[in-house]
Design an enzyme around this catalytic site. Structure first.
Site, PDB file in Angstrom:
ATOM      1  N   SER A 180      60.164   9.693  36.312  1.00  0.00           N
ATOM      2  CA  SER A 180      58.862   9.092  36.074  1.00  0.00           C
ATOM      3  C   SER A 180      58.767   7.750  36.769  1.00  0.00           C
ATOM      4  CB  SER A 180      58.622   8.955  34.572  1.00  0.00           C
ATOM      5  OG  SER A 180      57.312   8.501  34.306  1.00  0.00           O
ATOM      6  N   HIS A 207      57.084  10.480  39.796  1.00  0.00           N
ATOM      7  CA  HIS A 207      55.778   9.867  39.598  1.00  0.00           C
ATOM      8  C   HIS A 207      55.779   8.518  40.302  1.00  0.00           C
ATOM      9  CE1 HIS A 207      55.793  12.191  35.508  1.00  0.00           C
ATOM     10  NE2 HIS A 207      55.514  12.978  36.532  1.00  0.00           N
ATOM     11  N   ASP A 300      56.093  15.040  30.436  1.00  0.00           N
ATOM     12  CA  ASP A 300      56.205  15.832  31.664  1.00  0.00           C
ATOM     13  C   ASP A 300      57.682  16.078  31.968  1.00  0.00           C
ATOM     14  OD1 ASP A 300      55.471  17.200  33.968  1.00  0.00           O
ATOM     15  OD2 ASP A 300      55.531  15.383  35.201  1.00  0.00           O
TER      16      ASP A 300
END
Length: 353
Positions: A180, A207, A300
Site C-alpha cells: 500500500s 498503491h 485490499d
C-alpha cells in the site's frame, strides 16, 4: 475521531496557500503549522508534534532531504515529500529521500494552477490519512547508506541459471507482492536481498501516487540485481524479473499465463487492486504461488491472499498486524507472519526446497 495533524514545509507562497486551502477543506486534516524551509520546519515540528509532515524537496537554508534526515534521527514521524522533483527524471532524489526515511512521495502538478491542485485533493488527503497510522522508527544519519545503493546479497547456491532452475522446488513458480501507500521501500528491502539469477518471476502491485511509478521502477532497477519493469500486455512472466502493475489498471493473467490489464470497477478504492492481481495469479498458478502482503490501511489484498491460500499456495504477511495484513489474518489467509527483513530469506529457503 480527532483530525490528523499536519505540518506543511513549502517555500513557494502560492503552493503553500493552495495546499493549506485543500487540506483545510477536510475535517479529517488539521494543518497545525507551516514553514518556509527546513530550519523553520524543525522548530514548528518540535512545537506542534504533527502526525504527518509534508515537505517540498528543494528549499533554501535546509532542503527536504536534510529535514528528513534530521526528523528521522531525532523525532521520527511519517514524512510525505510533495515536490516537482520526484518525477521519473529525478530517480536520485527519490532514492535519497526514501533512503533517508521519507515514507512516500507525491508529485506536484507541473503548474501552480488551483485547478490542478483540486484534482489531487482526494488522493492527497487519503495518503495523509494512511501515513498518519504508520509506525516509523529512528534512523541514525549515516552518509554511506545515503549515497550508495544497497547491494544485492551474493547468489550463494544460485550460481548459474541452468543448475539453479533444475534445483528449484517444483512447488513454487511465481511470487506476488502487494503493498500500500509507503510500501515501496518495503518492496525494495525484499527484492534487493535477492540474487540477480533469482529463478522466479515476481509480480508486484503497489498503491502509489499518479506519476510516481515510472521513477520508482527505474530507482528499484538501479538498486537491485533483478530486472524491474512495468508489465506489458501479452508478456509472459520471466525468471529474475520484477513486474509492476501500471498506475491505472488491474494487472492480471489470461488463460495462457500472459499479462493483461483490466479496468478497475468504480467501487474499488484502489487501482490497481492487489486482490485482483492475487486472485488472477492464484487461478493460473494455483499451489505454485507464493503471495506476500505488506502492511497498509484498508483491506485490499486480504481476499486475494485468501484466494492464494485456498489454492494451496504459500502466504506471508508482514508483521505489525495492522490494516491489510490484519484483515488477511482475520480470513485465515496468512500462514507466515514475518518482519520485513526476514521475508526474502524465507522466500529463498522456500524455493530451494
Amino acid at each position: 475521531m480527532a483530525a490528523n495533524k499536519v505540518v506543511l514545509v513549502e517555500d513557494s507562497p502560492i503552493a503553500l496557500e493552495i495546499l493549506q486551502r485543500l487540506l483545510s477543506s477536510s475535517t479529517e486534516v488539521d494543518v497545525v503549522g507551516t514553514a518556509r524551509d527546513g530550519v523553520e520546519g524543525l522548530e514548528v515540528i518540535t512545537r506542534t508534534k504533527p502526525d504527518v509532515i509534508c515537505t517540498d524537496f528543494h528549499m533554501e537554508n535546509m532542503d527536504g532531504l536534510e529535514l528528513t534526515k534530521r526528523v528521522m534521527a531525532e523525532d521520527p514521524r511519517p514524512i510525505l515529500v510533495i515536490s516537482n522533483f520526484v518525477q521519473k527524471t529525478d530517480i536520485d532524489n527519490v532514492f535519497r529521500l526514501l533512503q533517508a526515511g521519507a515514507t512516500d512521495v507525491f508529485p506536484k502538478p507541473r503548474t501552480d494552477s488551483p485547478t490542478d491542485y483540486e484534482g489531487l485533493k482526494s488522493a492527497l488527503i487519503t495518503k495523509i490519512k494512511i501515513l498518519s497510522t504508520m509506525k516509523v522508527t529512528q534512523r541514525r544519519q549515516q552518509t554511506a547508506s545515503l549515497t550508495a545503493p544497497a547491494k544485492p546479497i551474493a547468489s550463494g547456491a544460485f550460481s548459474g541459471m541452468q543448475p539453479l532452475m533444475t534445483n528449484v522446488s517444483s512447488r513454487v513458480k511465481v511470487i506476488t507482492i502487494g503493498a500500500s501507500t509507503g510500501g515501496l521501500p518495503a518492496i525494495q528491502k525484499i527484492i534487493c536481498q535477492l540474487p540477480a539469477n533469482f529463478p522466479l518471476p515476481i509480480i508486484c502491485t503497489a498503491h502509489v501516487s499518479q506519476g510516481v511509478l515510472s521513477g520508482m521502477v527505474n530507482w528499484l532497477s538501479s538498486e537491485c540485481g533483478l530486472k524491474v519493469k512495468i508489465a506489458d500486455v501479452g508478456e509472459s512472466p520471466s525468471p529474475g524479473t520484477v513486474y509492476f502493475a501500471s498506475e491505472k489498471n488491474n494487472l492480471e493473467l489470461d488463460n495462457r499465463g500472459k499479462f493483461i490489464y483490466s479496468d478497475c470497477p468504480e467501487t474499488d478504492k484502489h487501482c490497481p487492486s492487489i486482490s485482483a492481481t492475487f486472485r488472477s495469479i492464484a487461478r493460473f498458478y494455483g499451489k505454485a504461488t507464493a503471495g506476500v502482503l505488506l502492511n497498509g490501511i484498508g483491506r485490499d489484498g486480504a481476499e486475494g491472499l485468501q484466494a492464494i491460500a485456498q489454492a494451496g499456495g504459500i502466504t506471508v504477511g508482514q508483521d505489525g498486524g495492522f490494516g491489510m495484513v490484519k484483515e488477511a489474518i482475520g480470513l485465515n489467509a496468512v500462514q507466515q507472519v514475518l518482519a520485513i527483513e526476514k521475508i526474502a530469506p524465507f522466500l529463498l529457503k522456500t524455493i530451494s526446497g
